[in-house]
Design an enzyme around this catalytic site. Sequence first.
Site, PDB file in Angstrom:
ATOM      1  N   ASP A   1      -9.157  -4.630  -5.519  1.00 61.55           N
ATOM      2  CA  ASP A   1      -8.859  -3.648  -4.678  1.00 61.55           C
ATOM      3  C   ASP A   1      -9.147  -2.451  -5.083  1.00 61.55           C
ATOM      4  O   ASP A   1      -9.127  -1.747  -6.190  1.00 61.55           O
ATOM      5  CB  ASP A   1      -7.293  -3.616  -4.758  1.00 61.55           C
ATOM      6  CG  ASP A   1      -6.552  -3.026  -3.812  1.00 61.55           C
ATOM      7  OD1 ASP A   1      -7.468  -1.997  -3.109  1.00 61.55           O
ATOM      8  OD2 ASP A   1      -5.479  -3.021  -3.271  1.00 61.55           O
TER       9      ASP A   1
ATOM     10  N   SER B   1       0.822  -1.218  -0.159  1.00 59.38           N
ATOM     11  CA  SER B   1      -0.035  -0.090   0.081  1.00 59.38           C
ATOM     12  C   SER B   1       0.889   1.235  -0.026  1.00 59.38           C
ATOM     13  O   SER B   1       1.776   1.482  -0.706  1.00 59.38           O
ATOM     14  CB  SER B   1      -0.908  -0.042   1.270  1.00 59.38           C
ATOM     15  OG  SER B   1      -2.062   1.002   1.104  1.00 59.38           O
TER      16      SER B   1
ATOM     17  N   HIS C   1      -7.577  -5.457  -0.809  1.00 60.95           N
ATOM     18  CA  HIS C   1      -6.298  -4.795  -0.329  1.00 60.95           C
ATOM     19  C   HIS C   1      -5.931  -5.540   0.608  1.00 60.95           C
ATOM     20  O   HIS C   1      -5.605  -4.872   1.926  1.00 60.95           O
ATOM     21  CB  HIS C   1      -6.867  -3.122   0.187  1.00 60.95           C
ATOM     22  CG  HIS C   1      -5.916  -2.263   0.288  1.00 60.95           C
ATOM     23  ND1 HIS C   1      -4.931  -1.957  -0.768  1.00 60.95           N
ATOM     24  CD2 HIS C   1      -5.042  -1.716   1.377  1.00 60.95           C
ATOM     25  CE1 HIS C   1      -4.070  -0.962  -0.462  1.00 60.95           C
ATOM     26  NE2 HIS C   1      -4.132  -0.979   0.939  1.00 60.95           N
TER      27      HIS C   1
END
Length: 431
Positions: free
Chosen positions: A381, A298, A410
């Site tokens: 995601d 991320s 995610h």
Amino acid sequence: MKIIHKLVLLIFFLSANTKAQNTTAPIKLIDILLTTSHPDWNYKLNEEATVKISVLRYGSAVENVEIEYQYGPEQLAPEKKGTLKLTHGIGEINIGTMNTPGFRQLKVQTKIDGYVYKNEIKVGFAPFEIQPTVKMPNDFDRFWEKAKAENSKIPMDAVITHKPELSTPTVDVYLVRLQNYKLGHYLYGYLSKPKDDKKHPVLFNPPGAGVKKINPITSYVDDGFISFNTEIHGVSPETNETDFQEIRKQLTDYWAIHLEDKDNYYYKSVYLGCVRAIDFLTSLPEFDQKNVVVTGGSQGGALTMVTAGIDKRVNYIAAFYPALCDNSGYLHDRAGGWPHMFSDKHKNNSPEKLQTMEYYDVVNFAKKIKIPGFYSAGYNDNTCPPTSTLSAFNSVKAPKEIVITPISAHWRFGETNAQSIKWLQQKCGIE
């Protein structure tokens, strides 16, 4: 005293028993299973994609159930909405096609016995041909070389404090404070070293998004690395809770702080902090003098790629679903990356903010990467949409490999994470 003791034990027993009786179910009572007509979820341009929908209870089809659906380009307003009755709990929806590389998204939901159940799926159309929308500034290299040169003049002033209470029989843990960006401006991290007095590759693990207190990560030591995991906001993990909560309030939407000013944008100190982390790791006497690794997911995935693009000392990276990729995508009618700064075309959409973003977009650092990399992403995601992450991956010209687990949102599977560690170990010669 005996009566009080018995009452305490009874209360404890009843409390524990109540919690055990009310444990949250690990699975859903009703499943909506979405299955693409292509098992890899990839389609050619102008090829229509069909999704099979199965509504299941206890693994068996639910009769005469009605679903609501909507589909269109990912993260944008849907092109079509409707309802579909599944007589035997199974049906199909043609969600259309694309004539340019990208992703389409289907969202479905149904209401059964008063409860709403949802699911969604994205499919790719020539995903490895997606090209970024963000522009490369002509002075990008000069901007960052100047910034690094200025930062190198700031003394690191490392304060390293051994933490026996956080250490293990095989790992020594240290809280580290490093000066970075300006005098009196610091970042914090936990250094984890094996207790073997040997030389090892060093691994930098930048953090995901948000303002939170970090904890030491000792697992990388078990994998053969000296590791350093950090925060980015100058917040010591030992900050008292009252002060910490006040800092969190002040840093709400930190990604937008000074977005109109490329020389003072919030992420400038963050990116230079990554270089400072490499300064620190390569100064350790236990560093093997050969292997510098960066890995994260991320925002940490973004900082992994940024560090590789900005610091030639890095040898290998493993980046998962990186944020901050192709932020301008929304201005071209497609999904952009986290933090979705231009998802509202009328917010943040000024020439100054757009220009600043170009100096910090991960895509432009991806183009500078010269070292081997392991990458991974999932199609489902919504935080770091695949259109954005693949625009960055496709911009990397160095040796690379990617693991796509299309069903992932995610997050990543343990198997993929293990694969990345094995890849890094092999590259660094760790047996």
